[in-house]
Scaffold this motif. Structure first.
Motif, short mmCIF file in Angstrom:
data_model
loop_
_atom_site.label_atom_id
_atom_site.label_comp_id
_atom_site.label_asym_id
_atom_site.label_seq_id
_atom_site.Cartn_x
_atom_site.Cartn_y
_atom_site.Cartn_z
N PRO B 229 1.12 -1.30 -0.01
CA PRO B 229 -0.07 -0.10 0.27
C PRO B 229 0.52 1.60 0.35
CG PRO B 229 -1.12 -1.82 1.40
CD PRO B 229 0.41 -2.48 1.32
N GLY B 230 0.62 2.08 -0.98
CA GLY B 230 1.31 3.27 -0.69
C GLY B 230 2.26 3.31 -1.59
N TRP B 231 3.18 2.46 -1.87
CA TRP B 231 4.61 2.39 -2.09
C TRP B 231 4.70 2.08 -3.96
CZ3 TRP B 231 9.19 -0.23 1.69
CH2 TRP B 231 8.91 0.62 2.53
N GLU B 232 5.50 2.10 -4.22
CA GLU B 232 5.96 1.95 -5.93
C GLU B 232 5.35 1.07 -6.40
OE1 GLU B 232 9.38 3.60 -6.58
OE2 GLU B 232 10.26 1.86 -6.56
N GLY B 233 4.84 0.63 -7.50
CA GLY B 233 4.13 -0.46 -8.23
C GLY B 233 4.59 -1.64 -8.52
N ASN B 234 5.97 -0.91 -8.90
CA ASN B 234 7.47 -1.65 -9.49
C ASN B 234 7.47 -2.83 -8.29
OD1 ASN B 234 10.90 -2.57 -9.74
ND2 ASN B 234 9.79 -2.61 -11.24
N LEU B 235 7.38 -2.76 -7.18
CA LEU B 235 7.42 -3.90 -5.06
C LEU B 235 6.34 -5.07 -5.42
CD1 LEU B 235 8.30 -0.74 -3.13
CD2 LEU B 235 9.64 -2.52 -3.46
N TRP B 236 4.78 -4.37 -6.34
CA TRP B 236 3.98 -5.40 -5.99
C TRP B 236 4.20 -6.18 -6.91
CZ3 TRP B 236 -1.66 -3.20 -5.34
CH2 TRP B 236 -1.18 -2.35 -4.45
N VAL B 237 5.03 -7.24 -6.83
CA VAL B 237 5.27 -8.59 -7.70
C VAL B 237 4.52 -8.95 -7.75
CG1 VAL B 237 7.28 -10.59 -7.58
CG2 VAL B 237 7.69 -8.17 -6.51
N LYS B 238 4.10 -9.65 -9.31
CA LYS B 238 2.76 -10.51 -9.66
C LYS B 238 3.75 -11.95 -9.53
CE LYS B 238 2.56 -8.09 -12.90
NZ LYS B 238 2.03 -7.14 -14.54
N TRP B 239 2.79 -13.03 -8.95
CA TRP B 239 2.87 -14.35 -9.86
C TRP B 239 3.97 -14.22 -8.62
CZ3 TRP B 239 4.36 -11.15 -14.65
CH2 TRP B 239 3.69 -10.62 -15.09
N LEU B 240 3.57 -13.65 -7.83
CA LEU B 240 4.94 -13.99 -6.23
C LEU B 240 5.14 -15.38 -6.73
CD1 LEU B 240 6.16 -12.41 -3.85
CD2 LEU B 240 4.13 -12.84 -2.56
N ARG B 241 6.57 -15.57 -6.29
CA ARG B 241 7.07 -17.34 -5.96
C ARG B 241 8.09 -17.35 -4.34
NH1 ARG B 241 11.94 -19.43 -10.30
NH2 ARG B 241 13.04 -18.77 -9.41
N ARG B 242 8.42 -15.96 -4.19
CA ARG B 242 9.53 -16.60 -3.09
C ARG B 242 9.94 -15.12 -1.90
NH1 ARG B 242 15.04 -16.46 -2.24
NH2 ARG B 242 15.79 -15.42 -3.76
N ILE B 243 9.92 -15.23 -1.16
CA ILE B 243 10.27 -14.33 -0.36
C ILE B 243 11.78 -14.44 0.92
CG2 ILE B 243 9.12 -12.81 2.18
CD1 ILE B 243 5.94 -14.12 0.62
N GLU B 244 12.14 -14.01 0.54
CA GLU B 244 14.05 -14.29 0.90
C GLU B 244 13.36 -13.28 2.87
OE1 GLU B 244 16.89 -14.55 -0.89
OE2 GLU B 244 18.27 -14.77 1.29
N VAL B 245 13.63 -12.92 3.71
CA VAL B 245 14.14 -12.56 4.77
C VAL B 245 15.50 -12.95 5.01
CG1 VAL B 245 14.02 -12.36 7.51
CG2 VAL B 245 12.29 -13.48 6.37
N THR B 246 16.03 -11.19 5.01
CA THR B 246 17.64 -11.14 4.69
C THR B 246 17.88 -9.94 5.13
OG1 THR B 246 17.13 -9.06 2.97
CG2 THR B 246 17.71 -11.62 2.37
N ALA B 247 19.44 -10.14 5.61
CA ALA B 247 20.03 -9.06 6.67
C ALA B 247 20.02 -7.31 5.89
CB ALA B 247 21.37 -9.34 7.11
N GLY B 248 20.42 -7.67 5.00
CA GLY B 248 20.29 -6.39 4.09
C GLY B 248 19.78 -6.51 2.78
N PRO B 249 19.24 -5.05 2.28
CA PRO B 249 18.85 -4.79 0.29
C PRO B 249 19.53 -5.76 -0.52
CG PRO B 249 20.38 -3.25 1.01
CD PRO B 249 20.01 -4.09 2.25
N VAL B 250 18.90 -5.94 -1.44
CA VAL B 250 19.63 -6.87 -2.48
C VAL B 250 20.70 -6.14 -3.75
CG1 VAL B 250 19.46 -8.95 -4.65
CG2 VAL B 250 18.13 -9.44 -2.07
N GLU B 251 19.73 -5.01 -3.49
CA GLU B 251 20.01 -4.23 -4.37
C GLU B 251 20.21 -4.72 -6.38
OE1 GLU B 251 21.36 -0.86 -4.21
OE2 GLU B 251 22.23 -0.85 -1.74
N SER B 252 18.95 -5.26 -6.35
CA SER B 252 18.26 -5.85 -7.19
C SER B 252 18.75 -5.17 -8.78
CB SER B 252 17.26 -6.95 -7.28
OG SER B 252 16.45 -6.28 -7.59
#
Ligand code: HEC
Ligand code: HEC
Ligand SMILES: [Ca+2]
Ligand SMILES: [Ca+2]
Ligand SMILES: [Ca+2]
Ligand SMILES: [Ca+2]
Ligand SMILES: [Ca+2]
Ligand SMILES: [Ca+2]
Ligand SMILES: [Co+2]
Ligand SMILES: [Co+2]
Lengths: 215, 403, 403, 215
Positions: B229-252
């Motif tokens: 909610p409220g955040w840019e559409g690119n974050l609204w990942v479609k066909w979501l297949r994986r959620i990884e909990v990480t220590a830092g951002p992946v900077e993909s």
């Protein structure tokens, strides 16, 4: 009894026992992302010349022989020194902060239309070639997990965290003017793509791309 | 009885009887379609121009590209799924529920795999949210360019979502204390991935499987997508297949090469997630001219803010010299679209039409020039500047900028 | 890390790696559809069973008949227009905007004709409302009959409407002091007409032209229909062509022969306009059995009241012996649908599932027997009694009644 | 000036001057409804025998030769004395309160599939025939605006205004029981149409119509 079980499981945010354990093979199959510090990099290595071979075969048709881009397809090299100019050219060499991103993106998302099939060695080699085509390594460079952290991309320090809260929100949160806010109003610019209103074919074919923001 | 405005007596002049009234029309005589005609219906043929449209020169091809919601023809706040904009990085994929898997891995107590059926067993929640591409209005940074609110502001939709709070799924896996971010990734060939701070993930993010009552459409991530909610559409990942909990951002790639905002000095802002308050007059606008001449005119548009509810929208007909506070069709809903109306008596003269949104934080939508002063013209993303439509005497309109 | 319920360890037993994860699937390798593939989209092929359905033996033919919203498969509150139920008396007609005329006549200062373009010039308003056919659940008066919430409760939809307040149009014509009712009539061959007291007409009734953001669908009255919040669907005249201000009710066929409720003593109630508070568990239900065995189960349904907002919904799993207050997905909206959830740990035993709505007036949805005690079994309309689903150990369900 | 005009027109609920005057011919074309007191009836007349002729030609195929109904199509006569029984048969004779409704509905909505074409005389005649087939007039009866008000339908007094506010709302607005509300619960009835869950063809074809509520 049901009521009690529900109370304990739903109310306290306890796990419900849904799903199943992910198996190690499954995690390796999907946990492919690579972080700036190299976390996630697999075994393997590749050199510039091997990379050039794969690149010419699998990538050059879109990105150009020397990664310089082709037509509307992204350029992956060049553009140094353009970031503070009009229409910066953003490439791996001119813009990207982390080599991990190159490895990760190429490995998982390219080649466009036939993705997620490059081996680790392929990817090390292509990444080495992309460094080379950006003038960042010599032609005898070999990339592997061991020397990955040594490569620093030119624009690594070119990013700051979102600072709108300091640079914009105060200025944009004052009571707005409602009456006689300006002495006069003139039109300063007109739409440069006037014929965009399309027919029914679902495609707005305008003139030349003035700003193709999405490439 | 009361005296009528001048226009009225003209419009009500006597003429010859209208045969559409005096003659029995076919539809008033013969039968229409039965209740078995359209088990799942589409818009009537006369509305065939209310469609998503793409702009072919924007991208190299249509597989990694965008199309635009016809916001100029819609009203209310809900975007019909059928014409809600699409953005793909490797095309819209067809992924059946039985083939769907969602993995939660990384810094968790239990690395898990969920089926689609598993998802439906978690407590659900519901909310209406706008999804705006960070590049919406991005083609207008250097000046007025595209001639229509569909193209300048149509990378947005607003739907009622149902899904599982992400925090519920993360609690199921058990987030370790070292976990500070999540990395989310789709099942398509672009493997589109983004990093999100754990705080947001544990707040209002959800894994949605319904939009506007029914299953997500294929092009919106069937069977499950992220709603941020409220955040840019690119974050609204479609066909979501994986959620990884990480220590830092992946900077993909989607959070470095793209979706970073380059300032005039060449330095780029990263992690610009929230979509600031914004509004646009959807009609009249270049694609929807005024055809009825002077007199009563409904000026309408949409306003939204990623930082909460819209509390007020002002409209100017003179390019920002004077402003009138518009009527909100309903009280603002947090991080959802708000419809506004200004009931105007048009004198038939030129107008420079603008709207200006204010949200609950007191943030006032800035002019495009105010944004440029801070950011320059190369930001690509997050252009929430005030839009101007030049309405001419003949009722036609053009995208312009004003002093 | 915390101890897991018994079911968890079973479900999480180690197996062989899932090829859907370990092998690169086609959708993760090749491209999907581009952004020009579906200018106006439809649901994905896998959802082709989420459709309106009719029951052929209910009526002599499909032209004057009804079909049912697949409420058992939907979630949230918005009904997608594509599968929102239809009721026609002479079929769904195709009436283009240029051919549309709306007459206001009778006890007014100025008898007027509006074009569709005129309608768009009046100040608009917006609201989400349920539209329920008075005959919804009508087949259940004499006992459990149809096996699915789509068929027992699917003559309802809930959409976001935009239109002109009827009072605005009436003010344009100027209602004479003798005007006490309005008579509204459609452009189709049934010329479906109803009388409505002026007080309601001047309150919240609207002439709507948009539903869920876009133009009304053909089958829902394109280009304009009446929206009569909280009142029975038969009053929501489609393809609205005429509004007459009258001194008394016309007592047309739809308000005498039909839409009157015959009590046990043979006397019939007329003018039963308002839809009382009602709810139904949409899933699990006969068309949506439980396929996952014991453990966490989402029980969900819809509640609505024509007399205001839903303030509470109780759910019973034991046929009404004990009740638990369910979670409302969002606070109730006046005369709109409210989604409720009960997060339940199913022990795998039989359940007798019920829901009971309470609205802001304090009205509590009655049992079917309580209604029958007052009305008998021949009312046809306004059956808002509590629905029972018998959930069996195998997860299948049946429509039953209980003591 | 604009602002002033808007204030006066929009704020005070004044007419905006939209639309145009409806012409007399237009009002006559659409203002066809007939009220219980006969308001709206046009000139004209018709007798039972003429009505029978038209009826047999245009109506009998669906409603039966003597208006007794056919298959699933509505019956228009009969059913006297059934209103307080199970499954009342509601017809013009047994149920309808006003003759105006017959005239109006037949005139505007029938014949089904070819509506809004009957003349005033046709409609008077058919209405006369429907009264006759319901045993309410003799075969020499002639109906016109003049004697319309004299015809009283048998169930004219059979209706009361919605009384839920008195008969139901108080009883249904007490605090509901939450726990141990009944000693035991038994299933008393099972769904009589079990095979309703349809395939994908969009039509739930069940068994016999147990209660066809919508006819
Ligand atoms: C058929 C055309 C095509 C081929 C072949 C192709 N690419 Fe790409 N490449 C694209 C497109 C299109 C994008 C942008 C995708 C997007 O934005 O979603 C892209 C993006 C990229 C990017 C990111 C560019 C940026 O600025 O963010 C890199 C790096 C890249 N490709 C490398 C490669 C490599 C390496 C190969 C071969 C292994 C390859 N590409 C093959 C079309 C292609
Ligand atoms: C093709 C079949 C058909 C024909 C021919 C037909 N009708 Fe009907 N009639 C119907 C149907 C179907 C209905 C119910 C319509 C509805 O409920 O929307 C109906 C309803 C009626 C009703 C109201 C019944 C009630 O109980 O409310 C009357 C009265 C009536 N018809 C009279 C006539 C007359 C008179 C004619 C000839 C001039 C006629 N019908 C021709 C099918 C037919
Ligand atoms: Ca990882
Ligand atoms: Ca470029
Ligand atoms: Ca430029
Ligand atoms: Ca009349
Ligand atoms: Ca019957
Ligand atoms: Ca019965
Ligand atoms: Co951003
Ligand atoms: Co009623």
């Amino acid at each position: 009894e049901t009521q009690t079980a529900r109370d304990s499981a739903f109310a306290a945010g306890q796990p419900l026992g849904l799903g199943r354990a992910a198996l190690p093979e499954e995690i390796s199959a999907w946990n492919l992302d690579v972080s700036p510090d190299g976390t996630g990099l697999p075994d393997g290595s590749g050199d510039v010349m091997t990379g050039e071979g794969i690149y010419l075969e699998q990538c050059a048709a879109c990105h150009g022989d020397f990664a310089e881009g082709l037509d509307n397809w992204p350029s992956l090299s060049g553009g140094e020194g353009t970031l503070d100019r009009d229409d910066p050219e953003k490439t791996i060499g001119s813009f990207w902060p982390h080599l991990s991103t190159v490895w990760d993106y190429v490995h998982r998302s390219m080649p466009f239309g036939n993705a997620q099939v490059l081996t680790a060695d392929d990817t090390y080699a292509i990444t080495a070639y992309l460094l080379y085509s950006n003038g960042l390594v010599e032609d005898d460079f070999v990339l592997s997990r061991d020397n990955f952290a040594e490569v620093r991309l030119p624009n690594a320090d070119g990013f700051i965290e979102d600072d709108r809260a300091e640079t914009e929100y105060p200025a944009f949160s004052t009571e707005p003017c409602m009456e006689s806010c300006k002495d006069s109003v003139e039109i300063t610019m007109h739409a440069s793509v006037l014929d965009v209103t399309p027919g029914n074919e679902g495609d707005a074919t305008g003139d030349a791309p003035v700003e193709a923001a999405l490439d | 009885s009361v005296a009528l405005p001048a226009a009225a007596s003209m419009a009500r002049g006597q003429g010859t009887p209208d045969p559409l009234i005096t003659e029995v029309q076919d539809w008033a005589r013969y039968s229409g379609d039965g209740v078995d005609a359209t088990p799942y219906g589409l818009p009537i043929q006369f509305e065939s121009d209310v469609i998503r449209r793409n702009v072919s020169w924007l991208t190299a091809d249509t597989i990694s590209s965008i199309n635009f919601t016809p916001i100029h023809q819609l009203d209310g706040t809900i975007t019909p799924a059928g014409c809600a904009f699409e953005r793909h990085h490797s095309g819209a994929i067809e992924l059946a529920k039985p083939d769907y898997r969602l993995m939660v891995n990384g810094l968790v107590d239990r690395e898990l795999v969920f089926t689609y059926a598993d998802l439906e067993r978690f407590p659900r929640r519901q909310g209406v949210y706008f999804c705006e591409c960070a590049a919406n209005t991005g083609m207008e940074w250097a000046g007025a360019q595209l001639n229509g609110s569909q193209f300048t502001h149509g990378m947005i939709h607003n739907m009622e979502y149902v899904g599982v709070p992400l925090k519920t799924l993360l609690a199921e896996a058990g987030v370790k204390p070292e976990g500070r971010w999540i990395y989310v990734e789709g099942a398509d060939a672009s493997s589109n991935g983004r990093s999100i701070p754990l705080e947001k993930a544990m707040d209002d993010v959800m894994v949605a499987f319904k939009a506007n009552g029914e299953a997500l459409r294929k092009e919106h991530g069937y069977p499950a997508r992220l709603v941020v909610p409220g955040w840019e559409g690119n974050l609204w990942v479609k066909w979501l297949r994986r959620i990884e909990v990480t220590a830092g951002p992946v900077e993909s790639r989607e959070e470095t090469s793209k979706y970073t905002d380059t300032l005039a000095n060449g330095v780029s802002r990263k992690w610009t997630w929230v979509m600031d308050a914004k509004s646009v007059v959807t009609a009249p606008s270049p694609q929807v001219g005024i055809t009825h001449g002077p007199g009563p005119l409904v000026i309408t548009g949409l306003a939204w803010s990623g930082r909460g509810t819209i509390t007020r929208v002002d409209v100017s007909v003179d390019g920002g010299r004077n402003w009138t506070t518009a009527r909100l069709a309903q009280p603002g809903v947090p991080m959802a679209m708000t419809r506004f109306y200004l009931d105007h008596l048009w004198d038939g003269e030129e107008m420079l039409l603008q709207s200006r949104a204010v949200d609950e934080t007191g943030y006032v939508q800035p002019t495009k020039n105010a944004l440029r002063e801070i950011r320059g013209e190369n930001s690509i993303y997050h252009n929430n500047g005030i839009q101007t439509w030049w309405i001419k005497k003949d009722g036609s309109a053009e995208n312009v900028e004003v002093s």
